[in-house]
Design a protein around this motif. Structure first.
Motif, mmCIF file in Angstrom:
data_model
loop_
_atom_site.group_PDB
_atom_site.id
_atom_site.type_symbol
_atom_site.label_atom_id
_atom_site.label_comp_id
_atom_site.label_asym_id
_atom_site.label_seq_id
_atom_site.Cartn_x
_atom_site.Cartn_y
_atom_site.Cartn_z
ATOM 1 N N ALA A 1 1.586 -3.406 -5.640
ATOM 2 C CA ALA A 1 1.512 -2.421 -6.727
ATOM 3 C C ALA A 1 2.737 -1.519 -6.699
ATOM 4 O O ALA A 1 3.343 -1.244 -7.738
ATOM 5 N N ARG A 2 3.122 -1.071 -5.491
ATOM 6 C CA ARG A 2 4.283 -0.184 -5.405
ATOM 7 C C ARG A 2 5.560 -0.923 -5.776
ATOM 8 O O ARG A 2 6.455 -0.365 -6.411
ATOM 9 N N SER A 3 5.637 -2.207 -5.396
ATOM 10 C CA SER A 3 6.894 -2.918 -5.632
ATOM 11 C C SER A 3 7.093 -3.229 -7.109
ATOM 12 O O SER A 3 8.216 -3.458 -7.530
ATOM 13 N N ILE A 4 6.038 -3.234 -7.920
ATOM 14 C CA ILE A 4 6.279 -3.384 -9.359
ATOM 15 C C ILE A 4 6.379 -2.013 -10.016
ATOM 16 O O ILE A 4 6.315 -1.888 -11.236
ATOM 17 N N GLY A 5 6.553 -0.965 -9.217
ATOM 18 C CA GLY A 5 6.911 0.338 -9.751
ATOM 19 C C GLY A 5 5.748 1.249 -10.073
ATOM 20 O O GLY A 5 5.925 2.271 -10.727
ATOM 21 N N MET A 6 4.519 0.911 -9.631
ATOM 22 C CA MET A 6 3.413 1.836 -9.886
ATOM 23 C C MET A 6 3.572 3.085 -9.017
ATOM 24 O O MET A 6 4.024 3.002 -7.876
ATOM 25 N N THR A 7 3.182 4.221 -9.565
ATOM 26 C CA THR A 7 3.225 5.446 -8.778
ATOM 27 C C THR A 7 2.051 5.429 -7.806
ATOM 28 O O THR A 7 1.166 4.579 -7.893
ATOM 29 N N PHE A 8 2.024 6.410 -6.891
ATOM 30 C CA PHE A 8 0.936 6.516 -5.918
ATOM 31 C C PHE A 8 -0.413 6.583 -6.631
ATOM 32 O O PHE A 8 -1.343 5.856 -6.312
ATOM 33 N N GLY A 9 -0.474 7.473 -7.645
ATOM 34 C CA GLY A 9 -1.729 7.650 -8.364
ATOM 35 C C GLY A 9 -2.178 6.378 -9.053
ATOM 36 O O GLY A 9 -3.347 5.999 -8.999
ATOM 37 N N LYS A 10 -1.212 5.707 -9.696
ATOM 38 C CA LYS A 10 -1.547 4.487 -10.424
ATOM 39 C C LYS A 10 -2.023 3.392 -9.478
ATOM 40 O O LYS A 10 -3.031 2.726 -9.741
ATOM 41 N N SER A 11 -1.293 3.188 -8.381
ATOM 42 C CA SER A 11 -1.681 2.100 -7.478
ATOM 43 C C SER A 11 -3.044 2.396 -6.868
ATOM 44 O O SER A 11 -3.858 1.505 -6.674
ATOM 45 N N LEU A 12 -3.315 3.684 -6.604
ATOM 46 C CA LEU A 12 -4.614 4.057 -6.060
ATOM 47 C C LEU A 12 -5.713 3.773 -7.097
ATOM 48 O O LEU A 12 -6.736 3.162 -6.796
ATOM 49 N N ARG A 13 -5.469 4.202 -8.346
ATOM 50 C CA ARG A 13 -6.494 4.131 -9.374
ATOM 51 C C ARG A 13 -6.730 2.703 -9.854
ATOM 52 O O ARG A 13 -7.861 2.293 -10.075
ATOM 53 N N ILE A 14 -5.641 1.945 -10.041
ATOM 54 C CA ILE A 14 -5.784 0.637 -10.674
ATOM 55 C C ILE A 14 -5.968 -0.479 -9.653
ATOM 56 O O ILE A 14 -6.660 -1.457 -9.906
ATOM 57 N N VAL A 15 -5.379 -0.313 -8.468
ATOM 58 C CA VAL A 15 -5.388 -1.437 -7.533
ATOM 59 C C VAL A 15 -6.298 -1.197 -6.321
ATOM 60 O O VAL A 15 -7.174 -2.000 -6.026
ATOM 61 N N VAL A 16 -6.109 -0.071 -5.634
ATOM 62 C CA VAL A 16 -6.792 0.093 -4.346
ATOM 63 C C VAL A 16 -8.262 0.486 -4.525
ATOM 64 O O VAL A 16 -9.164 -0.172 -4.008
ATOM 65 N N LEU A 17 -8.504 1.570 -5.287
ATOM 66 C CA LEU A 17 -9.876 2.083 -5.360
ATOM 67 C C LEU A 17 -10.877 1.087 -5.951
ATOM 68 O O LEU A 17 -11.990 0.978 -5.435
ATOM 69 N N PRO A 18 -10.536 0.348 -7.035
ATOM 70 C CA PRO A 18 -11.525 -0.601 -7.531
ATOM 71 C C PRO A 18 -11.945 -1.623 -6.488
ATOM 72 O O PRO A 18 -13.119 -1.996 -6.405
ATOM 73 N N GLN A 19 -10.995 -2.045 -5.669
ATOM 74 C CA GLN A 19 -11.352 -3.021 -4.635
ATOM 75 C C GLN A 19 -12.128 -2.354 -3.510
ATOM 76 O O GLN A 19 -13.045 -2.953 -2.934
ATOM 77 N N ALA A 20 -11.745 -1.119 -3.181
ATOM 78 C CA ALA A 20 -12.443 -0.412 -2.113
ATOM 79 C C ALA A 20 -13.891 -0.146 -2.526
ATOM 80 O O ALA A 20 -14.816 -0.316 -1.738
ATOM 81 N N PHE A 21 -14.083 0.229 -3.795
ATOM 82 C CA PHE A 21 -15.413 0.552 -4.312
ATOM 83 C C PHE A 21 -16.377 -0.607 -4.075
ATOM 84 O O PHE A 21 -17.513 -0.418 -3.639
ATOM 85 N N ARG A 22 -15.864 -1.820 -4.357
ATOM 86 C CA ARG A 22 -16.680 -3.010 -4.187
ATOM 87 C C ARG A 22 -17.141 -3.144 -2.732
ATOM 88 O O ARG A 22 -18.299 -3.430 -2.452
ATOM 89 N N ALA A 23 -16.209 -2.926 -1.807
ATOM 90 C CA ALA A 23 -16.537 -3.106 -0.388
ATOM 91 C C ALA A 23 -17.416 -1.979 0.132
ATOM 92 O O ALA A 23 -18.073 -2.123 1.152
ATOM 93 N N VAL A 24 -17.426 -0.851 -0.598
ATOM 94 C CA VAL A 24 -18.127 0.327 -0.106
ATOM 95 C C VAL A 24 -19.614 0.292 -0.450
ATOM 96 O O VAL A 24 -20.436 0.873 0.255
ATOM 97 N N ILE A 25 -19.974 -0.446 -1.504
ATOM 98 C CA ILE A 25 -21.359 -0.378 -1.991
ATOM 99 C C ILE A 25 -22.399 -0.733 -0.921
ATOM 100 O O ILE A 25 -23.316 0.058 -0.677
ATOM 101 N N PRO A 26 -22.298 -1.903 -0.244
ATOM 102 C CA PRO A 26 -23.372 -2.214 0.716
ATOM 103 C C PRO A 26 -23.505 -1.194 1.852
ATOM 104 O O PRO A 26 -24.627 -0.739 2.114
ATOM 105 N N PRO A 27 -22.404 -0.807 2.540
ATOM 106 C CA PRO A 27 -22.601 0.172 3.613
ATOM 107 C C PRO A 27 -23.097 1.523 3.107
ATOM 108 O O PRO A 27 -23.915 2.170 3.752
ATOM 109 N N LEU A 28 -22.622 1.929 1.924
ATOM 110 C CA LEU A 28 -23.069 3.206 1.378
ATOM 111 C C LEU A 28 -24.562 3.148 1.056
ATOM 112 O O LEU A 28 -25.293 4.115 1.284
#
Lengths: 276, 217
Positions: free
Chosen positions: B120-147
């Motif tokens: 995400a960073r290498s195609i020029g996304m900012t910190f906020g964008k890479s967090l919002r569009i790339v990292v958090l959606p994937q993290a959310f998925r992994a977080v559901i069962p333990p949460l």
């Protein structure tokens, strides 16, 4: 630091982090100072509050209580391991008549609050059982059910070729289970089992509520004594004792887990233990 | 003496209403505190990381009963936290559960492959964008069962409040047993059933949510 979120910082980011470190450090120091000041203001940091913990009879009382708590936890865990093995083999059975009751029993005891179970055992059988066994049996039923699921995951984590090879040389299912699957599974389950011990030890403190012998009940006797009257100090000492024991056990479990992962072994991780 | 069954239903409703209020309030508070702690634990600022780690180690390893003793007896004795028993129970449950929420969120973020954020960073996304569009959606998925298991544990842990002056569902067992000692088994099964329903609803919701955000790989 997670590598996911950040690149290796450059000079400007490093400067920002330094500023952040100083600001956060000051803020946390201020917080700690404020907490100490409040405690000082409420006369909690005085010899009267803390000196009791240097008296030999109080130290002895707490030590005996701790022994009671550890005994209850150890007996409960030992029984729970045995029960868990029974439940797990029931759930892995080929006969629906054994499998389904096992599933129902396991899921029931996992879903019901442990305290409700202990209350029930205490109210229904407290006479003949006594508080110690009401507590231990409750712990056994609950932890046995959680361990059953850990054992099942451990058995299922052994590569299929192992059991197939066992069947191929003519072993029966019970032989495959005992001689091939279980010995290999036990190693992979060790971190999860130790984590469950931490959960069981914490839950042993519930015995206080029905008056079972243990460190919390003994500690209560200290602060309700009018000459001491220091419930906050007692609570903090209790918490510290549990934290030291449980933190050491948790570290043991996570170290074991990461070592096994490094060695490329199958492992049922600490997260398989019950939450809270 | 009133009939047993109507009385059972009545007291179960009373009890579980309190249990659900405990669950909702402390769940909300624990989620907020736990999220802040998780942000601290993944932050680049060392003192914040240390604080997050210490918090988790302290509260995860203390028995809930001891936290209740501190919140219900210890602190009020020195003039702090003098609200109702209910609010003291919420305080104890929230600070305890927050440690587990924090750990679930952190482990969820850590399951995301670092390559994802790097890409995400290498195609020029900012910190906020890479967090919002790339990292958090994937993290959310992994977080559901333990949460979900954290909230289930919280639902069961609310029962500890019964010993500290809150008349929630588990309290109703001794309450019912006092008036109907012959019906102990039914009382127990009735209350147990209520908890089973709560647990089933939480895990069912989690499963549905997980399926909805799942992606074919």
């Amino acid at each position: 630091m997670t590598a996911v979120l950040f690149d290796v910082p450059g000079p400007r980011a490093r400067r920002r982090h330094l500023i952040g470190t100083v600001v956060a450090g000051l803020a946390l120091a201020a917080l700690a100072g404020w907490v100490l000041w409040v405690l000082w203001d409420k006369e909690q940091i005085t010899p009267e509050q803390w000196e009791p913990f240097t008296e030999p009879n109080i130290v002895n009382l707490l030590f005996e209580g701790l022994v009671d708590t550890l005994t209850a936890a150890a007996v409960a865990i030992a029984l729970a391991v045995a029960l868990g093995a029974v439940f797990a083999s029931g759930r892995l059975s080929d006969h629906a008549g054994i499998r389904w009751p096992s599933i129902v029993v396991i899921e029931f005891f996992r879903a019901v609050p442990l305290l409700l179970l202990i209350f029930f055992l205490f109210l229904g059988f407290g006479g003949p059982l006594g508080t110690f066994w009401a507590l231990v049996l409750g712990l056994m039923l609950y932890n046995g059910s959680v361990l059953a699921e850990i054992f099942r995951a451990g058995i299922l984590s052994v590569p299929r070729g192992q059991s197939e090879a066992g069947y191929a040389i003519g072993m029966r299912k019970s032989q495959v289970m005992r001689q091939i699957l279980a010995p290999q599974a036990v190693r992979s389950m060790l971190p999860a089992i130790i984590s469950q011990c931490v959960v069981a030890l914490k839950d042993t403190a519930l015995g206080f509520i029905i008056g079972a012998p243990g460190i919390v009940r003994d500690a209560e006797r200290i602060y309700i004594a009018p000459q001491y009257n220091n419930p906050l100090a007692v609570g903090i000492v209790l918490a510290a004792i549990f934290i030291i024991i449980n933190y050491s056990l948790s570290r043991l479990a996570t170290n074991l887990e990461s070592r096994m992962r490094r060695e490329g072994r199958a492992v049922i991780g600490t997260e398989a233990a019950a939450e809270g | 003496m009133p009939d047993y069954l109507p009385e059972l239903v009545d007291r179960l409703l009373d009890g579980f209403l309190v249990t659900l209020r405990l669950l909702a309030l402390s769940g909300l508070l624990a989620t907020v505190i736990g999220t802040v702690l998780a942000a601290m634990r993944v932050s680049p600022i060392a003192p914040l990381r240390a604080f997050g780690t210490s918090y988790v180690n302290v509260f995860r390893n203390t028995p809930l009963v001891v936290l209740f003793l501190i919140a219900v007896v210890g602190l009020p004795a020195v003039g702090i936290l003098q609200g109702s028993f209910f609010s003291r129970a919420v305080a104890a449950l929230s600070v305890y559960t927050a440690a587990f929420v924090c750990e679930s969120l952190r482990s969820g973020i850590n399951t995301v492959d670092p390559g994802q954020a790097e890409a995400a960073r290498s195609i020029g996304m900012t910190f906020g964008k890479s967090l919002r569009i790339v990292v958090l959606p994937q993290a959310f998925r992994a977080v559901i069962p333990p949460l979900a298991s954290v909230y289930i544990a919280l639902a069961k842990n609310t029962s500890v409040a019964s010993a500290f002056g809150v008349t929630e569902a588990t309290y109703q067992l001794s309450n019912l047993n006092r008036d109907f000692p012959d019906e102990l088994y039914l009382s127990f099964l009735g209350i147990a059933l209520g908890y089973i329903v709560i647990v089933a609803v939480i895990s069912g919701t989690a499963n549905r949510l997980e399926r909805r955000v799942a992606v074919g790989r």
